[in-house]
Motif scaffolding. Structure first.
Motif, PDB file in Angstrom:
ATOM      1  N   PHE A   1      -7.992   0.306   2.484  1.00  0.00           N
ATOM      2  CA  PHE A   1      -9.436   0.110   2.589  1.00  0.00           C
ATOM      3  C   PHE A   1     -10.033  -0.532   1.342  1.00  0.00           C
ATOM      4  CE2 PHE A   1      -9.021   4.344   4.912  1.00  0.00           C
ATOM      5  CZ  PHE A   1      -8.727   3.726   6.111  1.00  0.00           C
ATOM      6  N   ARG A   2      -9.184  -1.157   0.521  1.00  0.00           N
ATOM      7  CA  ARG A   2      -9.743  -1.865  -0.610  1.00  0.00           C
ATOM      8  C   ARG A   2     -10.398  -3.128  -0.076  1.00  0.00           C
ATOM      9  NH1 ARG A   2      -5.183  -2.236  -4.765  1.00  0.00           N
ATOM     10  NH2 ARG A   2      -4.471  -3.344  -2.918  1.00  0.00           N
ATOM     11  N   ASN A   3     -11.560  -3.423  -0.582  1.00  0.00           N
ATOM     12  CA  ASN A   3     -12.240  -4.612  -0.071  1.00  0.00           C
ATOM     13  C   ASN A   3     -11.635  -5.868  -0.670  1.00  0.00           C
ATOM     14  OD1 ASN A   3     -14.085  -3.307   1.576  1.00  0.00           O
ATOM     15  ND2 ASN A   3     -15.414  -2.858  -0.173  1.00  0.00           N
ATOM     16  N   GLY A   4     -11.682  -6.919   0.095  1.00  0.00           N
ATOM     17  CA  GLY A   4     -11.357  -8.219  -0.483  1.00  0.00           C
ATOM     18  C   GLY A   4      -9.907  -8.637  -0.436  1.00  0.00           C
ATOM     19  N   ASP A   5      -9.119  -8.155  -1.395  1.00  0.00           N
ATOM     20  CA  ASP A   5      -7.846  -8.807  -1.684  1.00  0.00           C
ATOM     21  C   ASP A   5      -6.692  -8.438  -0.752  1.00  0.00           C
ATOM     22  OD1 ASP A   5      -7.750  -6.227  -2.537  1.00  0.00           O
ATOM     23  OD2 ASP A   5      -6.608  -6.648  -4.365  1.00  0.00           O
ATOM     24  N   MET A   6      -6.985  -8.047   0.481  1.00  0.00           N
ATOM     25  CA  MET A   6      -5.892  -7.660   1.359  1.00  0.00           C
ATOM     26  C   MET A   6      -5.278  -8.869   2.055  1.00  0.00           C
ATOM     27  SD  MET A   6      -5.927  -4.058   2.642  1.00  0.00           S
ATOM     28  CE  MET A   6      -6.791  -4.086   4.158  1.00  0.00           C
ATOM     29  N   ASN A   7      -3.967  -8.883   2.106  1.00  0.00           N
ATOM     30  CA  ASN A   7      -3.343  -9.988   2.828  1.00  0.00           C
ATOM     31  C   ASN A   7      -3.272  -9.680   4.318  1.00  0.00           C
ATOM     32  OD1 ASN A   7      -0.982  -8.577   3.534  1.00  0.00           O
ATOM     33  ND2 ASN A   7      -0.047  -9.052   1.569  1.00  0.00           N
ATOM     34  N   ARG A   8      -2.809 -10.631   5.080  1.00  0.00           N
ATOM     35  CA  ARG A   8      -2.846 -10.521   6.529  1.00  0.00           C
ATOM     36  C   ARG A   8      -2.033  -9.327   7.034  1.00  0.00           C
ATOM     37  NH1 ARG A   8       0.236 -12.126  10.658  1.00  0.00           N
ATOM     38  NH2 ARG A   8       1.750 -13.007   9.228  1.00  0.00           N
ATOM     39  N   MET A   9      -0.837  -9.124   6.463  1.00  0.00           N
ATOM     40  CA  MET A   9       0.000  -8.024   6.937  1.00  0.00           C
ATOM     41  C   MET A   9      -0.652  -6.671   6.680  1.00  0.00           C
ATOM     42  SD  MET A   9       4.043  -8.804   6.565  1.00  0.00           S
ATOM     43  CE  MET A   9       4.211  -9.278   4.861  1.00  0.00           C
ATOM     44  N   GLU A  10      -1.319  -6.531   5.536  1.00  0.00           N
ATOM     45  CA  GLU A  10      -1.981  -5.251   5.229  1.00  0.00           C
ATOM     46  C   GLU A  10      -3.152  -5.007   6.182  1.00  0.00           C
ATOM     47  OE1 GLU A  10      -0.438  -3.110   3.508  1.00  0.00           O
ATOM     48  OE2 GLU A  10       0.995  -4.719   3.170  1.00  0.00           O
TER      49      GLU A  10
ATOM     50  N   VAL B   1      10.496  -8.030  11.011  1.00  0.00           N
ATOM     51  CA  VAL B   1      11.281  -9.258  11.077  1.00  0.00           C
ATOM     52  C   VAL B   1      11.001 -10.150   9.863  1.00  0.00           C
ATOM     53  CG1 VAL B   1      11.745  -9.547  13.536  1.00  0.00           C
ATOM     54  CG2 VAL B   1       9.517 -10.164  12.645  1.00  0.00           C
ATOM     55  N   LEU B   2       9.878  -9.893   9.199  1.00  0.00           N
ATOM     56  CA  LEU B   2       9.452 -10.758   8.093  1.00  0.00           C
ATOM     57  C   LEU B   2       9.881 -10.236   6.735  1.00  0.00           C
ATOM     58  CD1 LEU B   2       5.777 -11.229   9.360  1.00  0.00           C
ATOM     59  CD2 LEU B   2       7.675 -12.828   9.669  1.00  0.00           C
ATOM     60  N   SER B   3      10.020  -8.905   6.640  1.00  0.00           N
ATOM     61  CA  SER B   3      10.328  -8.304   5.347  1.00  0.00           C
ATOM     62  C   SER B   3      11.038  -6.980   5.567  1.00  0.00           C
ATOM     63  CB  SER B   3       9.024  -8.074   4.568  1.00  0.00           C
ATOM     64  OG  SER B   3       9.280  -7.341   3.387  1.00  0.00           O
ATOM     65  N   ASP B   4      11.812  -6.538   4.580  1.00  0.00           N
ATOM     66  CA  ASP B   4      12.429  -5.218   4.736  1.00  0.00           C
ATOM     67  C   ASP B   4      12.004  -4.263   3.630  1.00  0.00           C
ATOM     68  OD1 ASP B   4      13.901  -6.372   2.781  1.00  0.00           O
ATOM     69  OD2 ASP B   4      15.737  -6.540   3.965  1.00  0.00           O
ATOM     70  N   SER B   5      10.860  -4.567   3.013  1.00  0.00           N
ATOM     71  CA  SER B   5      10.334  -3.649   2.007  1.00  0.00           C
ATOM     72  C   SER B   5       8.813  -3.757   1.937  1.00  0.00           C
ATOM     73  CB  SER B   5      10.944  -3.978   0.643  1.00  0.00           C
ATOM     74  OG  SER B   5      10.391  -3.142  -0.337  1.00  0.00           O
ATOM     75  N   PHE B   6       8.149  -2.637   2.142  1.00  0.00           N
ATOM     76  CA  PHE B   6       6.681  -2.593   2.085  1.00  0.00           C
ATOM     77  C   PHE B   6       6.276  -1.452   1.163  1.00  0.00           C
ATOM     78  CE2 PHE B   6       8.107  -4.025   6.212  1.00  0.00           C
ATOM     79  CZ  PHE B   6       7.393  -5.195   6.410  1.00  0.00           C
ATOM     80  N   GLU B   7       5.432  -1.741   0.193  1.00  0.00           N
ATOM     81  CA  GLU B   7       4.945  -0.685  -0.696  1.00  0.00           C
ATOM     82  C   GLU B   7       3.436  -0.680  -0.641  1.00  0.00           C
ATOM     83  OE1 GLU B   7       6.736  -0.224  -4.593  1.00  0.00           O
ATOM     84  OE2 GLU B   7       8.368  -1.536  -3.913  1.00  0.00           O
TER      85      GLU B   7
ATOM     86  N   GLY C   1       2.976   0.426  11.570  1.00  0.00           N
ATOM     87  CA  GLY C   1       2.457  -0.916  11.853  1.00  0.00           C
ATOM     88  C   GLY C   1       3.349  -1.984  11.233  1.00  0.00           C
ATOM     89  N   HIS C   2       3.756  -1.755   9.984  1.00  0.00           N
ATOM     90  CA  HIS C   2       4.681  -2.699   9.335  1.00  0.00           C
ATOM     91  C   HIS C   2       6.006  -2.749  10.096  1.00  0.00           C
ATOM     92  CE1 HIS C   2       2.213  -3.737   5.996  1.00  0.00           C
ATOM     93  NE2 HIS C   2       2.278  -2.574   5.370  1.00  0.00           N
ATOM     94  N   PHE C   3       6.485  -1.576  10.510  1.00  0.00           N
ATOM     95  CA  PHE C   3       7.771  -1.507  11.208  1.00  0.00           C
ATOM     96  C   PHE C   3       7.722  -2.280  12.525  1.00  0.00           C
ATOM     97  CE2 PHE C   3      10.567   0.729  14.276  1.00  0.00           C
ATOM     98  CZ  PHE C   3      11.785   0.553  13.639  1.00  0.00           C
ATOM     99  N   ILE C   4       6.678  -2.055  13.291  1.00  0.00           N
ATOM    100  CA  ILE C   4       6.567  -2.667  14.616  1.00  0.00           C
ATOM    101  C   ILE C   4       6.254  -4.164  14.518  1.00  0.00           C
ATOM    102  CG2 ILE C   4       5.171  -2.715  16.748  1.00  0.00           C
ATOM    103  CD1 ILE C   4       7.026  -0.318  16.690  1.00  0.00           C
ATOM    104  N   GLN C   5       5.373  -4.521  13.588  1.00  0.00           N
ATOM    105  CA  GLN C   5       4.874  -5.893  13.595  1.00  0.00           C
ATOM    106  C   GLN C   5       5.456  -6.800  12.514  1.00  0.00           C
ATOM    107  OE1 GLN C   5       0.564  -5.246  13.604  1.00  0.00           O
ATOM    108  NE2 GLN C   5       0.616  -5.219  15.843  1.00  0.00           N
ATOM    109  N   HIS C   6       6.023  -6.217  11.452  1.00  0.00           N
ATOM    110  CA  HIS C   6       6.411  -7.064  10.318  1.00  0.00           C
ATOM    111  C   HIS C   6       7.868  -6.924   9.874  1.00  0.00           C
ATOM    112  CE1 HIS C   6       1.941  -6.211   9.435  1.00  0.00           C
ATOM    113  NE2 HIS C   6       2.030  -7.339  10.116  1.00  0.00           N
TER     114      HIS C   6
END
Ligand SMILES: [Zn+2]
Length: 180
Positions: A115-124, A104-110, A97-102
């Motif tokens: 499924f953590r509630n609350g503090d997830m950003n849009r990309m997650e 162009v925005l970043s080249d590193s995802f960790e 999902g990060h590869f296909i959709q993100h």
């Protein structure tokens, strides 16, 4: 002191996949390339997209990562080898999902725990949604429930995902019951 003009950010190199933007596109792409889709062979799909995969033991909550190697411009996906195969599948799908959709925005995802509630950003949130759609396509999900077992564990086994992933998918598709 000289001023050096920065080069404009290069477009992502994997232009042959530029027309893939949704999980539905990617499932169709996998189908067209003869990849097993029931359940989806996410490792073969990852290779087909030109991403290198590594399975390595990682700390407890770490699920995996997706990074572009600066020297070679290669994308490397690393998955926690200590996790259950069903969780690994979700991690792989999430990183795709990060590869296909993100990418162009970043080249590193960790990624740590999903499924953590609350503090997830849009990309997650988007990567989780992508993973759910990739592993449990809507039509397949409806037909699995209408023709097979209604038990969460059986549906999870059918799609090779965790019960938690099934519950979340069911809820997002409007199902009720099963302590959703
Ligand atoms: Zn992520």
């Amino acid at each position: 002191m000289a001023f050096i003009k920065k080069k404009p950010r290069e477009r992502r190199a994997h232009s042959e996949f530029d027309d893939l933007s949704s999980a539905t596109d990617v499932v169709k792409f996998a189908n067209d390339h003869g990849i097993v889709c029931a359940p989806l062979d996410v490792s073969e799909l990852t290779k087909l997209l030109g991403i290198k995969m590594r399975f390595e033991p990682m700390d407890g909550d770490e699920s995996g990562s997706l990074k572009k190697e600066k020297k070679t411009d290669e994308w490397i996906m690393t998955i926690n080898s200590l996790h259950h195969p069903h969780r690994q599948r979700f991690t792989i799908a999430h990183e795709l999902g990060h590869f296909i959709q993100h990418s162009v925005l970043s080249d590193s995802f960790e990624d740590a725990t999903f499924f953590r509630n609350g503090d997830m950003n849009r990309m997650e949130t988007e990567a989780n949604q992508f993973a759910a759609e990739l592993l449990m396509p809507e039509d397949d999900f409806h037909s699995a429930i209408s023709t097979g077992s209604q038990k969460v564990e059986d549906i999870a086994e059918f799609f090779h995902v965790s019960s938690m992933a099934v519950r979340i998918r069911a809820k997002s598709l409007g199902y009720q019951g099963h302590n959703l």
